[in-house]
Design an enzyme around this catalytic site. Structure first.
Site, PDB file in Angstrom:
ATOM      1  N   LYS A 251      21.531  20.953 -15.050  1.00  0.00           N
ATOM      2  CA  LYS A 251      20.393  21.068 -15.335  1.00  0.00           C
ATOM      3  C   LYS A 251      19.735  21.929 -14.392  1.00  0.00           C
ATOM      4  CE  LYS A 251      18.094  18.370 -12.319  1.00  0.00           C
ATOM      5  NZ  LYS A 251      17.271  18.847 -11.146  1.00  0.00           N
TER       6      LYS A 251
ATOM      7  N   ASP B 161      17.335  11.264 -13.300  1.00  0.00           N
ATOM      8  CA  ASP B 161      17.710  12.547 -13.886  1.00  0.00           C
ATOM      9  C   ASP B 161      18.945  11.969 -14.850  1.00  0.00           C
ATOM     10  OD1 ASP B 161      16.054  14.246 -12.643  1.00  0.00           O
ATOM     11  OD2 ASP B 161      17.605  15.022 -11.299  1.00  0.00           O
TER      12      ASP B 161
END
Length: 299
Positions: free
Chosen positions: A10, A137
């Site tokens: 990401k 996350d």
């Protein structure tokens, strides 16, 4: 039988950070975009839980039960009364300790792979709940695409994306500890009034339209000053990428990977070539986003 799951890296196109909470975490407005750099996690029945790893910087990955992939297997097994006796093999391609959620990706990948291997048929809600227990996350690594993360980042709202965005990532010579970067953020902000984190509407609009120029004008990372304070050499990498024609440059998450948005794939190649010869980083990769979340490749 074995199950292999692919899971993406990401980039944070916005990371707004609030003041430290009593529990030590920070409230965030964290706009995630999954990009096409992937780890693969393969889970196979074994006599006991063990972890192996291959790929770039694999020697930096812990192979004990502190590894997020191992913790994910244990968490799912405990919920369903299963012995987590599996071999978890991680094929790394996401930078290690690079601010691109490589460890979180491995946790999400292992969770989905173990669910498939054991036939636990966990709901999406249960999987996301376990992900949130593992780390801020990890839920996004499971779902991919683009999302706004609030709370400490684990509460997700999917976002529309109107097209592909092309990125260049420069890997630094050493890693950065996420807790250390947050501690430096707190130190730098001591005595100041830190506003509540809020998602940028121009940034969300840019994502929805697929407008690279508008996105470049709106990206931000409140952790970047802390990362640069701990790792001043990153400023040279950021400058080299901007000079090479990147639309914008920023530290990815807590760093030390730096991210450069390019107008199109050809521009990304040019930025990458310049960065490789700049002497300011040890490796360079290109990738586009959004990318899908954790996906079973084979079972």
């Amino acid at each position: 039988m074995s199950v292999t799951v692919r899971v993406p890296a990401k980039v944070n196109v916005q990371l707004a950070v609030g003041a430290a909470r009593p529990d030590g975490f920070h409230d965030l407005a964290n706009v995630f975009l999954a990009v096409g750099l992937y780890d693969e996690v393969t889970v196979t029945p074994a006599g006991e839980l063990r972890v192996t790893c291959e790929g770039p910087d694999a020697g930096q990955v812990p192979l004990d039960r502190t590894n997020l992939a191992a913790r994910a297997a244990i968490a799912l097994a405990e919920r369903h009364g299963i012995d987590p006796a599996v071999h978890l093999h991680i094929a790394k391609d996401i930078p290690v300790a690079g601010g691109m959620a490589g460890g979180s990706a491995d946790g999400a990948g292992a969770l989905l792979a173990c669910d498939a291997l054991w036939g636990t048929n966990a709901s999406c809600e249960e999987l996301l709940d376990i992900c949130a227990e593992l780390g801020s996350d990890v839920p996004f690594s499971l779902v991919g695409g683009a999302a706004l993360g609030t709370g400490r980042g684990e509460k997700l709202r999917p976002l529309d994306v109107g097209g592909a965005f092309h990125w260049v990532f420069a890997m630094a010579e050493r890693g950065l500890s996420t807790p250390a970067v947050f501690r430096e953020f707190d130190r730098l902000g001591e005595g100041t009034d830190i506003p509540e984190p809020v998602a940028s509407q121009p940034l969300l609009d840019a994502l929805a339209k697929g407008d690279a120029d508008a996105l470049a004008a709106a990206v931000s990372n409140d952790l970047q000053p802390a990362a640069l304070s701990l790792f001043p050499e990153l400023a040279g990498t950021l400058a080299a990428g901007r000079a090479a024609g990147a639309l914008t440059a920023l530290v990815s998450g807590s760093g030390p990977t730096t991210a450069f948005l390019a107008r199109d794939p050809e521009a990304a190649v040019k930025v990458a070539e310049t960065l490789r010869s700049s002497g300011t980083c040890r490796a360079v990769r290109t990738a586009s986003g959004p990318a899908p979340g954790a996906t079973v490749l084979s079972a």
